[in-house]
Write a protein that holds these residues in place. Structure first.
Motif, PDB file in Angstrom:
ATOM      1  N   THR A   1       0.816  -1.217   0.000  1.00  0.00           N
ATOM      2  CA  THR A   1       0.000   0.000   0.000  1.00  0.00           C
ATOM      3  C   THR A   1       0.850   1.268   0.000  1.00  0.00           C
ATOM      4  O   THR A   1       0.320   2.365   0.084  1.00  0.00           O
ATOM      5  N   SER A   2       2.171   1.107  -0.072  1.00  0.00           N
ATOM      6  CA  SER A   2       3.106   2.248  -0.048  1.00  0.00           C
ATOM      7  C   SER A   2       2.888   3.127   1.178  1.00  0.00           C
ATOM      8  O   SER A   2       2.865   4.358   1.094  1.00  0.00           O
ATOM      9  N   ALA A   3       2.746   2.486   2.327  1.00  0.00           N
ATOM     10  CA  ALA A   3       2.521   3.217   3.577  1.00  0.00           C
ATOM     11  C   ALA A   3       3.733   4.080   3.915  1.00  0.00           C
ATOM     12  O   ALA A   3       4.877   3.721   3.620  1.00  0.00           O
ATOM     13  N   ASP A   4       3.482   5.221   4.527  1.00  0.00           N
ATOM     14  CA  ASP A   4       4.563   6.083   4.990  1.00  0.00           C
ATOM     15  C   ASP A   4       5.145   5.579   6.303  1.00  0.00           C
ATOM     16  O   ASP A   4       6.308   5.800   6.592  1.00  0.00           O
ATOM     17  N   GLN A   5       4.305   4.931   7.107  1.00  0.00           N
ATOM     18  CA  GLN A   5       4.693   4.554   8.455  1.00  0.00           C
ATOM     19  C   GLN A   5       4.122   3.183   8.811  1.00  0.00           C
ATOM     20  O   GLN A   5       3.013   2.838   8.416  1.00  0.00           O
ATOM     21  N   LEU A   6       4.899   2.418   9.572  1.00  0.00           N
ATOM     22  CA  LEU A   6       4.458   1.133  10.101  1.00  0.00           C
ATOM     23  C   LEU A   6       4.775   1.113  11.584  1.00  0.00           C
ATOM     24  O   LEU A   6       5.907   1.356  11.991  1.00  0.00           O
ATOM     25  N   ILE A   7       3.754   0.856  12.395  1.00  0.00           N
ATOM     26  CA  ILE A   7       3.936   0.734  13.836  1.00  0.00           C
ATOM     27  C   ILE A   7       3.661  -0.714  14.204  1.00  0.00           C
ATOM     28  O   ILE A   7       2.572  -1.226  13.956  1.00  0.00           O
ATOM     29  N   LEU A   8       4.664  -1.377  14.746  1.00  0.00           N
ATOM     30  CA  LEU A   8       4.523  -2.765  15.182  1.00  0.00           C
ATOM     31  C   LEU A   8       4.327  -2.763  16.694  1.00  0.00           C
ATOM     32  O   LEU A   8       5.232  -2.408  17.448  1.00  0.00           O
ATOM     33  N   LEU A   9       3.116  -3.121  17.108  1.00  0.00           N
ATOM     34  CA  LEU A   9       2.807  -3.139  18.533  1.00  0.00           C
ATOM     35  C   LEU A   9       3.238  -4.459  19.148  1.00  0.00           C
ATOM     36  O   LEU A   9       3.109  -5.520  18.544  1.00  0.00           O
ATOM     37  N   THR A  10       3.739  -4.387  20.361  1.00  0.00           N
ATOM     38  CA  THR A  10       4.241  -5.547  21.067  1.00  0.00           C
ATOM     39  C   THR A  10       3.912  -5.432  22.550  1.00  0.00           C
ATOM     40  O   THR A  10       3.285  -4.462  22.970  1.00  0.00           O
ATOM     41  N   ASP A  11       4.339  -6.399  23.346  1.00  0.00           N
ATOM     42  CA  ASP A  11       4.027  -6.392  24.774  1.00  0.00           C
ATOM     43  C   ASP A  11       5.134  -5.770  25.613  1.00  0.00           C
ATOM     44  O   ASP A  11       5.079  -5.799  26.838  1.00  0.00           O
ATOM     45  N   VAL A  12       6.146  -5.215  24.975  1.00  0.00           N
ATOM     46  CA  VAL A  12       7.221  -4.514  25.684  1.00  0.00           C
ATOM     47  C   VAL A  12       7.315  -3.096  25.123  1.00  0.00           C
ATOM     48  O   VAL A  12       6.852  -2.837  24.009  1.00  0.00           O
TER      49      VAL A  12
ATOM     50  N   ILE B   1       9.404   3.344  10.792  1.00  0.00           N
ATOM     51  CA  ILE B   1       8.993   2.138  11.509  1.00  0.00           C
ATOM     52  C   ILE B   1       9.190   2.391  13.000  1.00  0.00           C
ATOM     53  O   ILE B   1      10.227   2.900  13.412  1.00  0.00           O
ATOM     54  N   THR B   2       8.221   1.998  13.796  1.00  0.00           N
ATOM     55  CA  THR B   2       8.348   2.077  15.247  1.00  0.00           C
ATOM     56  C   THR B   2       7.885   0.757  15.842  1.00  0.00           C
ATOM     57  O   THR B   2       6.862   0.217  15.433  1.00  0.00           O
ATOM     58  N   ILE B   3       8.656   0.265  16.807  1.00  0.00           N
ATOM     59  CA  ILE B   3       8.275  -0.920  17.578  1.00  0.00           C
ATOM     60  C   ILE B   3       7.984  -0.437  18.985  1.00  0.00           C
ATOM     61  O   ILE B   3       8.853   0.146  19.642  1.00  0.00           O
ATOM     62  N   THR B   4       6.763  -0.680  19.471  1.00  0.00           N
ATOM     63  CA  THR B   4       6.359  -0.118  20.756  1.00  0.00           C
ATOM     64  C   THR B   4       5.151  -0.847  21.335  1.00  0.00           C
ATOM     65  O   THR B   4       4.509  -1.633  20.640  1.00  0.00           O
ATOM     66  N   ASN B   5       4.852  -0.565  22.577  1.00  0.00           N
ATOM     67  CA  ASN B   5       3.590  -1.007  23.168  1.00  0.00           C
ATOM     68  C   ASN B   5       2.685   0.192  23.449  1.00  0.00           C
ATOM     69  O   ASN B   5       1.585   0.036  23.945  1.00  0.00           O
ATOM     70  N   ARG B   6       3.173   1.396  23.130  1.00  0.00           N
ATOM     71  CA  ARG B   6       2.397   2.626  23.310  1.00  0.00           C
ATOM     72  C   ARG B   6       2.717   3.575  22.164  1.00  0.00           C
ATOM     73  O   ARG B   6       3.878   3.806  21.849  1.00  0.00           O
ATOM     74  N   LEU B   7       1.703   4.135  21.576  1.00  0.00           N
ATOM     75  CA  LEU B   7       1.923   5.079  20.494  1.00  0.00           C
ATOM     76  C   LEU B   7       2.679   6.295  21.014  1.00  0.00           C
ATOM     77  O   LEU B   7       2.454   6.757  22.119  1.00  0.00           O
ATOM     78  N   GLY B   8       3.592   6.787  20.189  1.00  0.00           N
ATOM     79  CA  GLY B   8       4.379   7.954  20.565  1.00  0.00           C
ATOM     80  C   GLY B   8       5.705   7.609  21.215  1.00  0.00           C
ATOM     81  O   GLY B   8       6.518   8.483  21.457  1.00  0.00           O
TER      82      GLY B   8
END
Length: 111
Positions: free
Chosen positions: A37-48, A97-104
């Motif tokens: 989809t040619s996304a500008d951003q990907l956020i991968l949510l995790t438990d940490v 790309i961001t790997i997080t359990n909380r946005l921001g």
């Protein structure tokens, strides 16, 4: 631009199969969808909160540093395929790309 909203796609890690529900690697699915989809951003949510090494927060990674930490067994388990999916997305044109359990918050990945 006022009134313009960027679409957000949420990916579930379950799919329907011939014998019931299947567990799909959500990181791989999200990477594929972000790429196609040619996304500008990907956020991968995790438990940490983000990528952690020896309980310390890693604020940014590139492929070389990530692979070194994986080779040293400092990044293990489910974080490895998450990083592989994230760097694949970066290589295929996703800009952030961001790997997080909380946005921001979280670990930012770059090439």
């Amino acid at each position: 631009m006022q009134g313009y909203h960027h679409p957000i796609l949420l990916v579930n890690s379950l799919a329907s199969g011939p014998n019931g529900l299947l567990n799909v690697n959500a990181d791989s699915a999200a990477q594929a969808l972000a790429t196609v989809t040619s996304a500008d951003q990907l956020i991968l949510l995790t438990d940490v909160p983000c990528v952690l090494v020896n309980e310390e927060v890693v604020t940014a990674l590139n492929p070389l540093s990530a692979n070194q930490l994986i080779d040293q067994n400092l990044i293990t388990a489910g974080m490895v395929p998450k990083l592989q999916a994230a760097f694949s997305a970066l290589h295929h044109g996703v800009h952030k790309i961001t790997i997080t359990n909380r946005l921001g918050q979280g670990t930012k990945l770059e090439l």
